[in-house]
Design a protein around this motif. Structure first.
Motif, PDB file in Angstrom:
ATOM      1  N   HIS A 297       0.832  -1.195   0.000  1.00  0.00           N
ATOM      2  CA  HIS A 297       0.000   0.000   0.000  1.00  0.00           C
ATOM      3  C   HIS A 297       0.879   1.262   0.000  1.00  0.00           C
ATOM      4  O   HIS A 297       1.797   1.372   0.809  1.00  0.00           O
ATOM      5  N   PRO A 298       0.597   2.194  -0.899  1.00  0.00           N
ATOM      6  CA  PRO A 298       1.418   3.422  -0.949  1.00  0.00           C
ATOM      7  C   PRO A 298       1.425   4.193   0.376  1.00  0.00           C
ATOM      8  O   PRO A 298       2.401   4.878   0.671  1.00  0.00           O
ATOM      9  N   CYS A 336     -11.086   4.923  -3.053  1.00  0.00           N
ATOM     10  CA  CYS A 336     -10.024   4.669  -2.087  1.00  0.00           C
ATOM     11  C   CYS A 336      -9.798   5.934  -1.256  1.00  0.00           C
ATOM     12  O   CYS A 336      -9.608   7.024  -1.811  1.00  0.00           O
ATOM     13  N   PHE A 338      -7.377   6.956   0.274  1.00  0.00           N
ATOM     14  CA  PHE A 338      -6.042   7.531   0.185  1.00  0.00           C
ATOM     15  C   PHE A 338      -5.791   8.147  -1.193  1.00  0.00           C
ATOM     16  O   PHE A 338      -4.758   8.779  -1.425  1.00  0.00           O
ATOM     17  N   ALA A 339      -6.733   8.012  -2.082  1.00  0.00           N
ATOM     18  CA  ALA A 339      -6.490   8.384  -3.480  1.00  0.00           C
ATOM     19  C   ALA A 339      -6.008   9.829  -3.652  1.00  0.00           C
ATOM     20  O   ALA A 339      -5.138  10.117  -4.469  1.00  0.00           O
ATOM     21  N   CYS A 342      -2.393   9.851  -2.949  1.00  0.00           N
ATOM     22  CA  CYS A 342      -1.606   8.720  -3.450  1.00  0.00           C
ATOM     23  C   CYS A 342      -0.898   9.063  -4.755  1.00  0.00           C
ATOM     24  O   CYS A 342      -1.524   9.501  -5.713  1.00  0.00           O
ATOM     25  N   LYS A 344       0.134   7.027  -6.792  1.00  0.00           N
ATOM     26  CA  LYS A 344      -0.122   5.976  -7.773  1.00  0.00           C
ATOM     27  C   LYS A 344      -1.602   5.861  -8.134  1.00  0.00           C
ATOM     28  O   LYS A 344      -2.035   4.843  -8.671  1.00  0.00           O
ATOM     29  N   ALA A 345      -2.390   6.876  -7.792  1.00  0.00           N
ATOM     30  CA  ALA A 345      -3.836   6.747  -8.003  1.00  0.00           C
ATOM     31  C   ALA A 345      -4.176   6.538  -9.476  1.00  0.00           C
ATOM     32  O   ALA A 345      -3.656   7.230 -10.345  1.00  0.00           O
ATOM     33  N   CYS A 349      -8.973   3.130  -8.926  1.00  0.00           N
ATOM     34  CA  CYS A 349      -9.064   3.457  -7.509  1.00  0.00           C
ATOM     35  C   CYS A 349     -10.308   4.280  -7.195  1.00  0.00           C
ATOM     36  O   CYS A 349     -10.567   4.598  -6.032  1.00  0.00           O
ATOM     37  N   CYS A 366      -5.703  -2.182  -1.552  1.00  0.00           N
ATOM     38  CA  CYS A 366      -5.138  -1.355  -2.616  1.00  0.00           C
ATOM     39  C   CYS A 366      -5.074  -2.171  -3.899  1.00  0.00           C
ATOM     40  O   CYS A 366      -4.685  -3.335  -3.874  1.00  0.00           O
ATOM     41  N   VAL A 367      -5.443  -1.540  -4.994  1.00  0.00           N
ATOM     42  CA  VAL A 367      -5.450  -2.255  -6.268  1.00  0.00           C
ATOM     43  C   VAL A 367      -4.052  -2.713  -6.695  1.00  0.00           C
ATOM     44  O   VAL A 367      -3.920  -3.632  -7.488  1.00  0.00           O
ATOM     45  N   LEU A 368      -3.030  -2.109  -6.134  1.00  0.00           N
ATOM     46  CA  LEU A 368      -1.671  -2.488  -6.522  1.00  0.00           C
ATOM     47  C   LEU A 368      -1.317  -3.907  -6.067  1.00  0.00           C
ATOM     48  O   LEU A 368      -0.312  -4.471  -6.505  1.00  0.00           O
TER      49      LEU A 368
HETATM   50  S1  SF4 Z   1      -6.081   1.875  -4.293  1.00  0.00           S
HETATM   51 FE1  SF4 Z   1      -5.204   3.299  -5.739  1.00  0.00          FE
HETATM   52  S2  SF4 Z   1      -5.313   5.269  -4.735  1.00  0.00           S
HETATM   53 FE2  SF4 Z   1      -5.677   3.740  -3.192  1.00  0.00          FE
HETATM   54  S3  SF4 Z   1      -3.684   3.409  -2.322  1.00  0.00           S
HETATM   55 FE3  SF4 Z   1      -3.928   1.904  -3.911  1.00  0.00          FE
HETATM   56  S4  SF4 Z   1      -3.032   2.834  -5.716  1.00  0.00           S
HETATM   57 FE4  SF4 Z   1      -3.351   4.467  -4.247  1.00  0.00          FE
END
Ligand code: SF4
Ligand code: SF4
Lengths: 420, 443
Positions: A297-298, A336, A338-339, A342, A344-345, A349, A366-368
């Motif tokens: 998670h970022p 999300c 945190f978007a 973030c 990496k959004a 997200c 987190c999608v990552l």
């Molecule tokens: S889901 Fe997307 S916005 Fe949320 S933390 Fe992960 S990469 Fe960032």
């Protein structure tokens, strides 16, 4: 390893004049028997309210609104039978389905808690020994006869955990409980415990009082100790002593500990597993190694990158831009959380991510966890300016009464959860 | 080497308790709290000098006294050649412009009804700099410089987050273009992610404006990150000072070593790192220990020349001796615990207390001496017990006060290089006392 506690989709909300505050949002985690779970987060992350929720100490206007807290206890399971979902095999009971009286009887004996400020946990006008003896006495009587217990330390920290009642005006504790108090003080490393037991809280230094509070919390021989920022108010040399003590007690008494802190070093020193909280959610959890060495998670990465490293000072810190959202339900975006901060959004997200499995026991919201970052999918500039990004909005959402931060952080700062 | 901008020489700030008129009439003893107890150092132009220490070590009093927000009880501070405590009129005014201070909560002393703009421009107004319009313009520029936006100028403090308020406080400190800024715990109330933002800002502004910082904090990681040199304080004194790299990689003073070791690392190896925690608490500045102020907790406490005990054993004995000397051991309670109200079984008393106090295996001679002392205690003769232990286990660290010598990286410990007068005092102490007999009557 067997599990002591399995928490499923726990939500705790506060219903305030400013609106509904989602302090804890669908939180799930497991506490293994005889191990330490570290819960880490910044102020306003919901970590303290999570701790209070575990031992049913959330006070009005807050309340647990949904979720299950499965507690592994054969005796209880035999007494209370109810439906258990498939996934919860073994002698588990859902604490939330127990009667109020039943739940209360678990405080102190099954679950206990220590706090950041030991001074507020003791009644200043009663000797330390007597207060610990009282905790021991309450437990003794509770196990003998659950209805006969009363406490004078009620209203003071752990006293709040103990049973309701009016205080009798005579000395209340038995000689047996006094001996137990002295023994507990010795166990937590207080020299000359018999002498010190006769002293009042103000005669103890901060570190000594912290030890005494731990002694009090141990009086009922709990299965689980929830420690909320137990070393935050202490100097680092004293902090090191207290962390050693906690680790030692945890091992010898075979307790489980939920350690709540903002300090990643403290987590690394004592935790076996870690849950990282952000905006009321657990955003990443796993073993200490999963979370520290292999974060997904970022936010977890950002948190680790924000702390100056005492052994490898870097040229420049890499802080996380922006601020924590205010947790007011109406302001929480449907994406999300945190978007907006973030780096990496992506467009993915913009729907709320579920908890993904990264590997066995390692999960991230987190999608990552599922896909690589791709610039082509990045959220276009401006798409994320929801209510939480309005730089002018003051941190309106107070995050519930129990949220504690660093020692010197004002309560105001605590409530302050937007814009920077 | 750059020139010093600030030179602090023998600075002392004592507070006195029992100092009211009534106390004086009734003859109550005037009690000194030695918050800052003779501190000397310099801050060089363009550097950041970090000052670390635990609560009560005097670092904040040092900041306030150095800035002349409090009057010292001794010593001097020189700012760019001027004696700060002797300045008055225009000269004092000039000092107040060139040197600024920012506290952990810059708003606690300010009127909450002031806007951000008013807060930032107040120092300009006090010193009569510019017109109202010019000041406002200046505030807008500063807001942008510290990472806020100019249109936030009319907002009130409560409308800002903790990190933003810290930025405003910093803008205020910079408003009058100072050369020297004292930063007292500027980031310790902030969450780590926000703390990192503010630390970066401080570093950027320093580079841009050639500022000199005195940075006071209890967080060693932060201090290492931002400082060029570091001073370590303990009980009102600087115990070690030197270049950051040397302090962290090659600490000399046992307190510095303990402090560095105590910091938990955010690292998966942390679990297995052996931390030799120092025991006990910081003593009260009302009654600091004789000799070296760190000796009550020092793992390296020096043994007298006639003794050659394992260090851990020596420390346990020293701690036990302190408990006896302080009267922490209540003989009546002990007898009760032994379960012998008639006080006949002296051996049981001795065994019980000995077993409780000592984890280490003591050499036979030492075990004998300690048991002899406990026997005296059992008989109610605390003074004899203390004397028996003092005779054999006194340390030069309790008799000789180490000094902080001059140099690039000095340490105030008898194990490190000391000025001639301290060395002489130590030799005198050692020569003055012959080795005592070994546990004479214990066999
Ligand atoms: S889901 Fe997307 S916005 Fe949320 S933390 Fe992960 S990469 Fe960032
Ligand atoms: S002088 Fe003695 S007590 Fe003080 S730091 Fe050095 S060794 Fe320790």
């Amino acid at each position: 390893m067997t599990d002591l506690l399995r928490v499923r989709d726990l939500s705790t909300r506060f219903f305030t004049e400013e609106g509904q505050i989602n302090a804890v949002e669908n939180v799930s985690f497991t506490v293994e028997a005889g191990s330490v779970l570290g819960v880490v987060g910044e102020s306003g992350s919901g970590k303290s309210v999570t701790g209070l929720s575990l031992i049913d100490l959330v006070e009005s206007p807050g309340r647990i609104t949904s979720g299950e807290i499965w507690y592994n206890n054969a005796d209880l399971a035999e007494r209370v039978d109810g439906d258990r979902p498939e996934a919860v095999d073994g002698d588990f009971v859902d604490l939330r389905r127990l009667s109020e009286a039943e739940r209360r009887s678990l405080r102190g004996s099954a679950f206990s808690m220590i706090f950041q400020d030991p001074m507020s946990s003791f009644n200043p006008s009663i000797t330390v020994g007597e207060q610990i003896a009282e905790a021991a006495e309450v437990q003794r009587r509770a196990s003998a006869n659950p209805r006969s217990t009363r406490s004078r330390t009620q209203g003071y920290g752990l006293g709040k955990l103990l049973l309701d009642g009016v205080l009798p005006d005579r000395s209340y504790t038995s000689a047996e409980s006094w001996d137990r108090a002295v023994e507990l003080l010795e166990r937590v490393g207080i020299p000359d415990p018999a002498e010190r037991a006769e002293e009042y809280p103000h005669q103890f230094s901060g570190g000594m009082l912290q030890r005494a509070m731990i002694a009090q919390a141990l009086a009922g021989d709990p299965d689980l100790l929830v420690a909320d920022e137990p070393t935050t108010a202490l100097d680092v040399t004293i902090q090191a002593q207290i962390l050693d003590l906690l680790a030692d007690l945890q091992e010898t008494m075979e307790m489980s500990v939920v350690l709540i802190t903002h300090n990643l070093g403290v987590i690394a020193r004592v935790a076996d597993r870690v849950s990282v909280m952000y905006a009321g959610e657990v955003v990443e959890r796993g073993t200490l190694e999963d979370v520290f060495d292999d974060p997904v998670h970022p936010y977890t990465k950002g948190l680790l990158g924000s702390v100056p490293d005492i052994d490898r000072p870097g040229e420049r810190l890499e802080p996380i831009a922006g601020n924590v959202p205010d947790l007011v339900d109406a302001n929480m975006p449907d994406r999300c959380y945190f978007a907006d901060r973030c780096p990496k959004a992506m467009t993915d997200c913009l729907t709320r991510p579920p908890e993904y499995d990264v590997s066995e026991g390692h999960r991230a919201r987190c999608v990552l966890a599922e896909r690589e970052y791709s610039e082509a999918d990045a959220v276009p500039e401006g798409r994320l300016s929801g209510p939480t990004d309005d730089a002018g909005t003051p941190g309106g959402g107070s995050v519930g009464p129990g949220e504690s931060g660093a020692s010197d952080r004002s309560s105001e700062t605590d409530a302050e959860v937007s814009d920077d | 080497m750059t020139d010093p901008l600030v030179t602090v020489d023998g600075l002392e700030k004592y507070y006195y308790e029992n100092d009211t008129l009534l106390d004086r009439l009734t003859g109550a003893e005037r009690e000194a709290v030695r918050a800052v107890d003779g501190v000397s150092f310099e801050v060089r132009e363009g550097e950041t000098l970090g000052v670390v220490g635990e609560s009560g070590c005097g670092k904040s009093t040092l900041a306030e006294t150095l800035m002349r927000l409090r009057e010292p009880t001794g010593g001097s501070v020189t700012f760019d050649g001027d004696p700060v405590y002797e300045l008055s009129g225009d000269d004092m005014d000039a000092f107040r412009r060139r040197a600024q201070v920012m506290f952990q909560d810059p708003f606690s002393s300010l009127d909450p009804r002031m806007t951000a703009g008013e807060i930032i421009t107040e120092p300009l107004a006090i010193h009569g700099v510019g017109t109202g319009a010019e000041r406002r313009e200046r505030a807008e520029t500063l807001l942008e410089e510290v990472g806020l936006s100019a249109d936030q100028i009319d907002r009130y403090p409560h409308e800002f987050s903790g990190g933003q308020r810290q930025r405003i406080g910093f803008a205020r400190a910079l408003a009058i273009d100072p050369e020297f800024v004292v930063l007292d715990e500027p980031v310790s109330a902030l969450d780590v992610s926000v703390q990192a933002q503010v630390l970066n800002l401080l570093a950027d502004m320093q580079a841009e404006r050639d500022l000199t910082y005195l940075f006071i904090a209890h967080d060693l990681s932060v201090v290492r990150h931002i400082s060029d040199r570091v001073a370590v304080m303990y009980l009102g004194e600087i115990v070690e000072i030197g270049p950051t790299e040397e302090i962290f990689e090659d600490p000399q003073h046992p307190y510095t070593k303990a402090l560095l070791e105590s910091v938990p690392r955010a690292d998966t190896d942390e679990r297995d790192r052996v931390v030799e925690t120092i025991r006990g608490d910081v003593p009260s500045p009302r009654d600091p220990p004789s000799g070296c102020s760190f000796r009550t907790r020092c793992p390296e406490l020096i043994q007298p020349p006639w003794l050659d005990a394992p260090q851990a054993a020596f420390r346990e004995i020293s701690e036990f001796r302190t408990r006896i000397e302080n009267g922490d051991i209540d003989v009546d309670t002990r007898w009760e615990q032994v379960g012998d109200p008639d006080r006949e079984d002296r051996a049981a008393f001795v065994d019980s207390l000995y077993a409780e106090a000592f984890d280490e295996d003591l050499p036979d001679d030492d075990e004998g001496t300690v048991r002899e002392a406990i026997r005296a205690l059992a008989d109610g003769d605390r003074e004899a017990a203390a004397a028996t232990l003092r005779e054999r286990y006194r340390s030069p660290c309790e008799a000789v006060d180490p000094a902080l010598p001059a140099g690039e990286h000095p340490s105030a410990c008898l194990l490190n290089e000391q000025p001639d007068d301290v060395e002489a005092a130590r030799e005198e102490w050692e020569a003055d006392r012959d080795a005592p007999g070994v546990g004479a009557s214990s066999r």
